[in-house]
Design an enzyme around this catalytic site. Structure first.
Site, PDB file in Angstrom:
ATOM      1  N   MET A 167     -11.670  -6.090   4.855  1.00 50.73           N
ATOM      2  CA  MET A 167     -10.577  -5.278   5.121  1.00 50.73           C
ATOM      3  C   MET A 167     -10.423  -5.839   7.102  1.00 50.73           C
ATOM      4  SD  MET A 167      -9.700  -2.593   3.689  1.00 50.73           S
ATOM      5  CE  MET A 167      -9.403  -1.497   5.185  1.00 50.73           C
ATOM      6  N   ASP A 169      -4.807   3.366  -2.238  1.00 56.16           N
ATOM      7  CA  ASP A 169      -5.447   4.134  -0.839  1.00 56.16           C
ATOM      8  C   ASP A 169      -6.061   5.084  -1.281  1.00 56.16           C
ATOM      9  OD1 ASP A 169      -6.044   1.550   1.003  1.00 56.16           O
ATOM     10  OD2 ASP A 169      -3.709   1.860   1.483  1.00 56.16           O
ATOM     11  N   MET A 183     -11.846   4.373  -0.968  1.00 51.09           N
ATOM     12  CA  MET A 183     -12.469   4.184   0.296  1.00 51.09           C
ATOM     13  C   MET A 183     -13.642   5.582   0.552  1.00 51.09           C
ATOM     14  SD  MET A 183      -9.742   3.285   2.773  1.00 51.09           S
ATOM     15  CE  MET A 183      -8.846   3.320   1.224  1.00 51.09           C
ATOM     16  N   HIS A 200      -0.540  -0.945  -3.969  1.00 53.71           N
ATOM     17  CA  HIS A 200      -2.118  -0.891  -3.671  1.00 53.71           C
ATOM     18  C   HIS A 200      -2.019   0.497  -3.246  1.00 53.71           C
ATOM     19  CE1 HIS A 200      -5.661  -2.567  -1.574  1.00 53.71           C
ATOM     20  NE2 HIS A 200      -4.897  -1.282  -1.011  1.00 53.71           N
ATOM     21  N   SER A 204       0.854  -1.016   0.237  1.00 47.55           N
ATOM     22  CA  SER A 204       0.247   0.166   0.006  1.00 47.55           C
ATOM     23  C   SER A 204       1.184   1.037   0.292  1.00 47.55           C
ATOM     24  CB  SER A 204      -0.964   0.108   0.725  1.00 47.55           C
ATOM     25  OG  SER A 204      -1.797   1.142   1.176  1.00 47.55           O
ATOM     26  N   MET A 209      -9.063   8.317  -0.092  1.00 50.43           N
ATOM     27  CA  MET A 209      -9.950   8.147   1.192  1.00 50.43           C
ATOM     28  C   MET A 209     -10.314   9.634   0.741  1.00 50.43           C
ATOM     29  SD  MET A 209      -6.908   6.940   3.982  1.00 50.43           S
ATOM     30  CE  MET A 209      -6.763   4.897   4.229  1.00 50.43           C
ATOM     31  N   ASP A 228      -6.507  -6.775   4.169  1.00 45.31           N
ATOM     32  CA  ASP A 228      -5.966  -5.665   4.000  1.00 45.31           C
ATOM     33  C   ASP A 228      -5.351  -5.218   5.141  1.00 45.31           C
ATOM     34  OD1 ASP A 228      -5.057  -3.189   3.449  1.00 45.31           O
ATOM     35  OD2 ASP A 228      -6.270  -1.720   2.397  1.00 45.31           O
ATOM     36  N   HIS A 252      -8.507   0.638  -4.064  1.00 47.83           N
ATOM     37  CA  HIS A 252      -9.029   0.486  -3.164  1.00 47.83           C
ATOM     38  C   HIS A 252      -9.982   1.933  -3.063  1.00 47.83           C
ATOM     39  CE1 HIS A 252      -9.931  -0.237   1.469  1.00 47.83           C
ATOM     40  NE2 HIS A 252     -10.382  -0.029   0.734  1.00 47.83           N
TER      41      HIS A 252
END
Ligand code: DX5
Ligand code: ZN
Length: 215
Positions: free
Chosen positions: A136, A34, A67, A32, A7, A36, A172, A65
């Protein structure tokens, strides 16, 4: 042997392109990413512009990913920015099936993620729209948190739901050489690791340590 997806949340953001090249050369399988939004999760990271900027630094699979809630208005932007896999959270909107259809219509692999409290039944009726399930094993929002042990049982249950379908099962959060084998024994085939890969700057050794712990 599991696929390892470092990540980049744990990377040095001031040198992100270099960091992506470094984990690529260190032997990672996927990158990966992330994303957010400060709304679905209590932290803000970055958006499609940053994905676009790092895309030329590796040919490896960009595992995005999301979020964020809502996710649907941004799927096309992440597809265009160079995502290969786009994962949305089952909790992020009322129409998971539609989100997954949209991702596939953009020509990308579709993933659904489950936060720790969400039962695996949330994906039972969308299995045929899925290329990946992300379990998760921490509450999403931050790197460096401790693995929640109850998630091992969920990984096992998700694996049973997937059956023989060609769907990746990714874990993850809090993945280390200690927790990684619990995940793979339960059926995970992709492991995300942020702090465990970037700590100490020994990326190749850290990746190898996670892989060999699962052998
Ligand atoms: C958490 C992110 C994870 C996180 C993993 O919200 O989705 O990908 O960065 O970090 P570690 O491996 O440090 O738990
Ligand atoms: Zn993640």
């Amino acid at each position: 042997m599991p696929l390892i997806a470092p990540s980049i949340l744990s990377a040095d953001f001031a040198r992100l392109g270099e960091e992506v090249r470094a984990i690529d050369e260190a032997g990672c399988d996927w990158v990966h990413v992330d994303v957010m939004d400060g709304h679905f999760v209590p932290n803000i990271s970055f958006g499609p512009v940053v994905l676009q900027a790092i895309r030329p630094h590796s040919k490896k699979i960009m595992d995005v990913h999301l979020m964020i809630a809502p996710a649907d208005p941004y799927l096309e932007a992440f597809a265009k920015a160079g995502a290969d896999i786009i994962t949305v959270h089952a909790e992020a909107g009322p129409h998971l099936h539609r989100s997954l259809q949209s991702i596939r219509a953009l020509g990308k692999k579709a993933g659904a993620s489950l936060t720790p409290q969400t039962p695996e039944s949330a994906i039972e009726y969308v299995l045929d729209q899925l290329d990946l399930v992300l379990v998760m094993s921490v509450n999403p929002g931050f790197g460096g948190q401790a693995f929640i042990p109850e998630m091992v049982d969920k990984i096992r249950r998700v694996k049973r739901l997937i059956g023989s379908r060609p769907i990746h099962l990714e874990v993850d959060g809090g993945v280390t050489p200690e927790t990684a084998p619990l995940c793979t024994s339960a059926g995970a085939d992709v492991l995300v690791a942020g702090s465990a890969v970037f700590k100490g700057g020994h990326y190749a050794a850290n990746i190898a340590a996670i892989r060999s712990a699962c052998a």
